[in-house]
Motif scaffolding. Structure first.
Motif, PDB file in Angstrom:
ATOM      1  N   PRO A 243       0.801  -1.155   0.003  1.00  0.00           N
ATOM      2  CA  PRO A 243       0.032   0.035   0.092  1.00  0.00           C
ATOM      3  C   PRO A 243       0.771   1.471   0.054  1.00  0.00           C
ATOM      4  N   GLU A 244       1.918   1.421   0.764  1.00  0.00           N
ATOM      5  CA  GLU A 244       2.826   2.524   0.648  1.00  0.00           C
ATOM      6  C   GLU A 244       3.551   2.711  -0.474  1.00  0.00           C
ATOM      7  N   ASN A 245       3.745   1.732  -1.133  1.00  0.00           N
ATOM      8  CA  ASN A 245       4.802   2.095  -2.694  1.00  0.00           C
ATOM      9  C   ASN A 245       4.116   1.057  -3.526  1.00  0.00           C
ATOM     10  N   PRO A 246       2.909   1.065  -4.017  1.00  0.00           N
ATOM     11  CA  PRO A 246       2.318   0.340  -5.061  1.00  0.00           C
ATOM     12  C   PRO A 246       3.326   0.337  -6.487  1.00  0.00           C
ATOM     13  N   ASP A 247       3.946   1.491  -6.935  1.00  0.00           N
ATOM     14  CA  ASP A 247       4.725   1.262  -7.874  1.00  0.00           C
ATOM     15  C   ASP A 247       6.022   0.437  -7.977  1.00  0.00           C
ATOM     16  N   GLU A 248       6.311   0.272  -6.593  1.00  0.00           N
ATOM     17  CA  GLU A 248       7.455  -0.983  -6.681  1.00  0.00           C
ATOM     18  C   GLU A 248       7.002  -2.351  -6.582  1.00  0.00           C
ATOM     19  N   VAL A 249       5.694  -2.502  -7.190  1.00  0.00           N
ATOM     20  CA  VAL A 249       5.208  -3.878  -7.337  1.00  0.00           C
ATOM     21  C   VAL A 249       4.859  -4.385  -8.811  1.00  0.00           C
ATOM     22  N   ASP A 250       5.516  -5.419  -9.318  1.00  0.00           N
ATOM     23  CA  ASP A 250       5.281  -5.898 -10.668  1.00  0.00           C
ATOM     24  C   ASP A 250       4.005  -6.938 -10.781  1.00  0.00           C
ATOM     25  N   VAL A 251       3.029  -6.764 -11.343  1.00  0.00           N
ATOM     26  CA  VAL A 251       2.020  -7.698 -11.570  1.00  0.00           C
ATOM     27  C   VAL A 251       1.979  -8.032 -12.847  1.00  0.00           C
ATOM     28  N   SER A 252       1.864  -9.390 -13.179  1.00  0.00           N
ATOM     29  CA  SER A 252       1.659  -9.706 -14.374  1.00  0.00           C
ATOM     30  C   SER A 252       0.834 -11.000 -14.639  1.00  0.00           C
ATOM     31  N   ARG A 253       0.247 -11.311 -15.902  1.00  0.00           N
ATOM     32  CA  ARG A 253      -0.437 -12.579 -16.051  1.00  0.00           C
ATOM     33  C   ARG A 253       0.138 -13.462 -16.979  1.00  0.00           C
ATOM     34  N   PRO A 254       0.806 -14.372 -16.314  1.00  0.00           N
ATOM     35  CA  PRO A 254       1.672 -15.708 -17.138  1.00  0.00           C
ATOM     36  C   PRO A 254       1.057 -15.955 -18.390  1.00  0.00           C
ATOM     37  N   SER A 255      -0.245 -16.235 -18.446  1.00  0.00           N
ATOM     38  CA  SER A 255      -0.938 -16.713 -19.561  1.00  0.00           C
ATOM     39  C   SER A 255      -0.757 -15.856 -20.858  1.00  0.00           C
ATOM     40  N   ASP A 256      -0.714 -14.381 -20.603  1.00  0.00           N
ATOM     41  CA  ASP A 256      -0.253 -13.390 -21.794  1.00  0.00           C
ATOM     42  C   ASP A 256       1.281 -13.724 -22.318  1.00  0.00           C
ATOM     43  N   VAL A 257       2.250 -14.267 -21.731  1.00  0.00           N
ATOM     44  CA  VAL A 257       3.309 -14.544 -22.128  1.00  0.00           C
ATOM     45  C   VAL A 257       3.181 -15.753 -23.050  1.00  0.00           C
ATOM     46  N   LEU A 258       2.509 -16.669 -22.866  1.00  0.00           N
ATOM     47  CA  LEU A 258       2.223 -17.750 -23.724  1.00  0.00           C
ATOM     48  C   LEU A 258       1.426 -17.115 -24.931  1.00  0.00           C
ATOM     49  N   THR A 259       0.458 -16.341 -24.811  1.00  0.00           N
ATOM     50  CA  THR A 259      -0.263 -15.677 -25.993  1.00  0.00           C
ATOM     51  C   THR A 259       0.872 -14.845 -26.784  1.00  0.00           C
ATOM     52  N   ALA A 260       1.868 -14.033 -26.209  1.00  0.00           N
ATOM     53  CA  ALA A 260       2.608 -13.308 -26.686  1.00  0.00           C
ATOM     54  C   ALA A 260       3.628 -14.406 -27.646  1.00  0.00           C
ATOM     55  N   LYS A 261       4.022 -15.454 -27.259  1.00  0.00           N
ATOM     56  CA  LYS A 261       4.923 -16.333 -28.004  1.00  0.00           C
ATOM     57  C   LYS A 261       4.159 -16.528 -29.207  1.00  0.00           C
ATOM     58  N   ARG A 262       2.742 -16.886 -28.819  1.00  0.00           N
ATOM     59  CA  ARG A 262       2.205 -17.317 -30.240  1.00  0.00           C
ATOM     60  C   ARG A 262       2.107 -16.231 -31.037  1.00  0.00           C
ATOM     61  N   ALA A 263       1.838 -15.017 -30.684  1.00  0.00           N
ATOM     62  CA  ALA A 263       1.870 -13.723 -31.801  1.00  0.00           C
ATOM     63  C   ALA A 263       3.257 -13.837 -32.196  1.00  0.00           C
ATOM     64  N   ALA A 264       4.274 -14.076 -31.722  1.00  0.00           N
ATOM     65  CA  ALA A 264       5.823 -14.100 -32.222  1.00  0.00           C
ATOM     66  C   ALA A 264       5.652 -14.909 -33.529  1.00  0.00           C
ATOM     67  N   ASN A 265       5.239 -16.280 -33.151  1.00  0.00           N
ATOM     68  CA  ASN A 265       5.286 -17.553 -34.023  1.00  0.00           C
ATOM     69  C   ASN A 265       4.120 -16.936 -35.007  1.00  0.00           C
ATOM     70  N   ALA A 266       3.356 -16.203 -35.161  1.00  0.00           N
ATOM     71  CA  ALA A 266       2.449 -15.723 -36.470  1.00  0.00           C
ATOM     72  C   ALA A 266       3.362 -15.079 -37.147  1.00  0.00           C
TER      73      ALA A 266
END
Length: 394
Positions: A243-266
């Motif tokens: 709560p004090e430093n929300p900008d110091e937190v990275d939030v990601s969705r791992p399934s997006d990485v798989l989708t991005a790899k698929r886009a690169a393969n496209a």
């Protein structure tokens, strides 16, 4: 006296005439059809392999779920490595749509060895990670061999190897970490949504504190949320974890990485389709060349048919039909070859075999267009020959 009208050529007549032209020069016909077949096979195989890869990705995401979120510390305003607060995991679990949450912690300044006789600098790039007991359920991992940590083994020198770590270390009963032997009680299967665990040696949270000086800080928090609320949860995780430093937190969705790899393969697929189109063009030029030579070699036949009453339109139709038949033979062979390549490659990768119907229809349609275009000029040239000229030069 009325001039008799020339008989119309039936489709069976055109097929017979076209087949005769191909049978009279079988080797040349096979080589010309081969150029078309290679181009169509390349295009069908590329589309089929791409579709099979997409089907495999969809199957994996359906099994693993797309509702997992990954929380990790980012950087401070000064560029230093940030840390997650000690209560970040408990705070995340309080978010309404969160179904489960667990954490891992990196154990710094430790290396893993097969034996105590291996030089210290030969670490193999493996990391030691403290894990909580509910890690498997949250990240969707499975045991390839042995058992996972439990309330008892999590307090003692026992470890579970990630899939990559097991490949590097081999089938061994113990590993040597920081001057102590640790018993290997299990091996994880590959974790698609958390690939960082594949090259990790996982140890219980309490054992990491007791034997390796682990500070207890969370390096990664994995959460599962209600599918329909994933984006909303992702938006509040940073403020919830710190709560004090929300900008110091990275939030990601791992399934997006798989989708991005698929886009690169496209993008790579588009390149291969372009190469297939070039091969198809070369095949079309081969058909045109074959038909031009066929016209030159069959002048006597053309002159004889003209003298017996065949019209220019019938001569044009005959040679266009022959070119279409030649291209169609190559197209059918190419579609079959592309399907075989797709089946073999998908089977080797443990993918479902997927060849879209539009790829088959498009491949055959492309061959007909190529055949018609390639045969048009030779057909027009043949139709322009006067009977006397054709007989004289045939």
């Amino acid at each position: 006296m009325a001039v008799p009208r020339p008989a119309r050529l039936r489709p069976s007549d055109l097929l017979r005439l076209g087949g005769y032209g191909l049978r009279s020069r079988p080797l040349r016909a096979v080589l010309s059809a081969l150029g078309i077949a290679i181009g169509i096979a390349a295009m069908v195989a590329v589309v089929g392999i791409s579709s099979s890869s997409q089907a495999d990705l969809d199957r994996k995401l359906a099994a693993l779920g797309t509702n997992m979120l990954r929380v990790s510390p980012g950087q401070t305003m000064m560029g230093d490595e940030a840390t997650l607060p000690d209560d970040s995991l408990s705070m995340i679990k309080r978010v309404g749509p969160v179904l489960s949450a667990t954490a891992t912690g990196s154990v710094s300044d430790t290396s893993v060895y097969r034996s105590d006789r291996i030089p210290e600098q030969e670490t193999g790039g493996l990391s030691v990670v403290a894990a909580q007991l509910d890690l498997l359920e949250t990240v969707g991992a499975n045991m390839a061999d042995g058992t996972w940590l439990n309330a008892a083994t999590a307090r003692y020198p026992a470890v579970v190897l990630g899939a990559g770590a097991a490949r590097r270390l081999g089938d061994i009963p113990t590993v040597y970490i920081d001057g102590r032997w640790y018993t290997v009680i299990g091996v994880l299967g590959a974790v698609a949504l958390a690939p960082e665990l594949d090259n990790a040696v996982l140890i219980g949270w309490d054992a990491a504190k007791a034997y390796l000086g682990f500070d207890g800080h969370f390096t990664t928090v994995y959460t599962r949320a209600v599918e329909s609320q994933v984006e909303a949860v992702k938006a509040v995780l940073g403020r919830t974890a710190n709560p004090e430093n929300p900008d110091e937190v990275d939030v990601s969705r791992p399934s997006d990485v798989l989708t991005a790899k698929r886009a690169a393969n496209a993008s790579f697929t588009a390149l291969l389709l372009g190469l297939g189109a070039v091969a198809l063009l070369v095949g079309g030029i081969g058909v045109a060349n074959t038909m031009v030579i066929s016209v030159l070699e069959r002048r006597a036949e053309i002159g004889l048919r003209r003298s017996l009453g065949a019209t220019r339109g019938q001569i044009r139709t005959q040679f266009v039909s022959e070119a279409l038949l030649l291209a169609l033979l190559g197209g059918v062979g190419g579609v079959g070859g592309g399907y075989v390549v797709t089946t073999v490659y998908a089977g080797a990768q443990n993918w479902p075999t997927m060849v879209p119907p539009w790829a088959v229809a498009g491949g055959l349609g492309a061959t007909l267009v190529i055949g018609a275009v390639a045969g048009l000029y030779p057909a027009v040239r043949a139709a322009r020959l006067a009977p006397t000229e054709a007989l004289a030069t045939g």
